[in-house]
Structure formats: C-alpha cells, structure tokens
Design an enzyme around this catalytic site. Structure first.
Site: not given
Ligand code: IMP
Ligand code: MG
Length: 176
Positions: A103-104
């Site tokens: 996601d981020t």
């Molecule tokens: P990041 O923002 O890429 O660091 O994502 C962090 C974590 O947020 C991921 O590993 C997921 O566990 C959770 N996450 C991000 N997007 C979603 C979503 O759409 N649904 C559920 N969990 C999410």
C-alpha cells in the site's frame, strides 16, 4: 464503511492459479539456488505464503516478521510497529520476503531494511497485491506481484478489517 457489504475482487480459482504461476516464476529464477529462506510478514501474508511455499521446488526455511501498521482502521498509521520474534539465521541466505499487500510500502521497506541488516546473500520481494495509486508510496522494488489493484480497501485471504475476514478464500472490496 459498512463491513457487511463485500464485492468479490479476485475469486478463489483466479487467486490459486496466479499463485501457481508466481511460484513457477520463482522456481525458474532460483533454479541454481539450493535453499531459500521465506520471510512472511504477519499476520496478513500467512495464507498467501503457505499456498506459495507448497509450489516451490527448492529447500525452504520459513521465518516470520510481525508488523502492525493499522490499528483497527482502514487508513495506515504513519509508522510501522515491529513486534519482536526470533528469526532464523539470515546470514548468507537467499531471502524471499512475502507480504500480503503493498500500500504505502512502509512495511515492506522496513522488512527489507531488517533483512539487509543480517548480511543475507540476497533479498527479493513478493507481494500478492499491489495498490498502484496509493499516495506517498515508499520507493521499494518489488520482484514478484500477484495482482495490481486499485486503491480500495480489500479483505480476505489474510487481509483483515479489525481482525475480521482473514479466512475468506477470496479477495473482496469492503464497500461504503
Ligand atoms: P503498507 O502501507 O504498504 O506499509 O501496508 C501495511 C499493511 O497494511 C499491509 O501489510 C496490510 O497488512 C495492511 N493493508 C494495507 N492495505 C490494506 C487493505 O486494503 N486491506 C487490509 N489491510 C491492508
Ligand atoms: Mg501486513
């Protein structure tokens, strides 16, 4: 958000077929490597990691990192919380980092930093889902992506909303 309204985004058979083809790519790329250490980021990537690992041909070791970046909401916290778990020895090991979703990118970035600090032979990254239009994404190279998706909140197959829906065998969008 009404957590009872779900729209299927990726059904069970499309998920399983894609995971098989991802595993084929990984088997080809690691053909000359005897063993691989899979590092799965808890809790979200567990369903994906176990299905993927069953398709891999080389010897594997499995370890876990436990991160939390959502505290029960649908928008990420600004920092990634790391919970301590014992890791296998990563020195001179080929590491495949497995995450549920990009996601981020903060959690993948943190996981890469942590693995690199253990002097591995190599680190590659594999995510089931990548949100392509998320704001402020970290600059992280992803070696293997299952599916590129829109910037919507998804659940199922490991992904949760307030710890619910992880056990769905498909990916769904929670609708407003
Ligand atoms: P990041 O923002 O890429 O660091 O994502 C962090 C974590 O947020 C991921 O590993 C997921 O566990 C959770 N996450 C991000 N997007 C979603 C979503 O759409 N649904 C559920 N969990 C999410
Ligand atoms: Mg996660």
């Amino acid at each position: 958000m009404n957590p009872t309204n779900k729209r299927t985004l990726i059904n069970k058979s499309d998920l399983q077929n894609r995971i098989k083809s991802l595993a084929q790519e990984i088997n080809q790329e690691y053909e000359s490597v005897e063993s691989l250490t899979i590092i799965s980021v808890l809790k979200g990537s567990v369903f994906f990691m176990t299905d993927l690992a069953k398709e891999l041909k080389m010897d594997t070791e499995i370890g876990f990192l436990f991160f939390s970046s959502y505290l029960g909401n649908t928008s990420p916290q600004t920092s990634v919380k790391v919970f301590d778990l014992p890791l296998p020895n990563l020195q001179n090991r080929h590491i495949l980092l497995v995450e549920d979703i990009f996601d981020t990118g903060k959690s993948l970035q943190k996981a890469i930093e942590l693995c690199l600090s253990k002097q591995p032979a190599s680190v590659k990254t594999c995510v089931l889902l990548a949100k392509d239009n998320s704001k402020g994404q970290a600059e992280v190279f992803i070696d293997y992506v299952g599916f590129h998706i829109a910037n919507e909140f998804v659940v199922g197959y490991g992904l949760d909303y307030r710890e619910k829906f992880r056990n769905l065998p498909y990916i769904a969008v929670l609708e407003e």
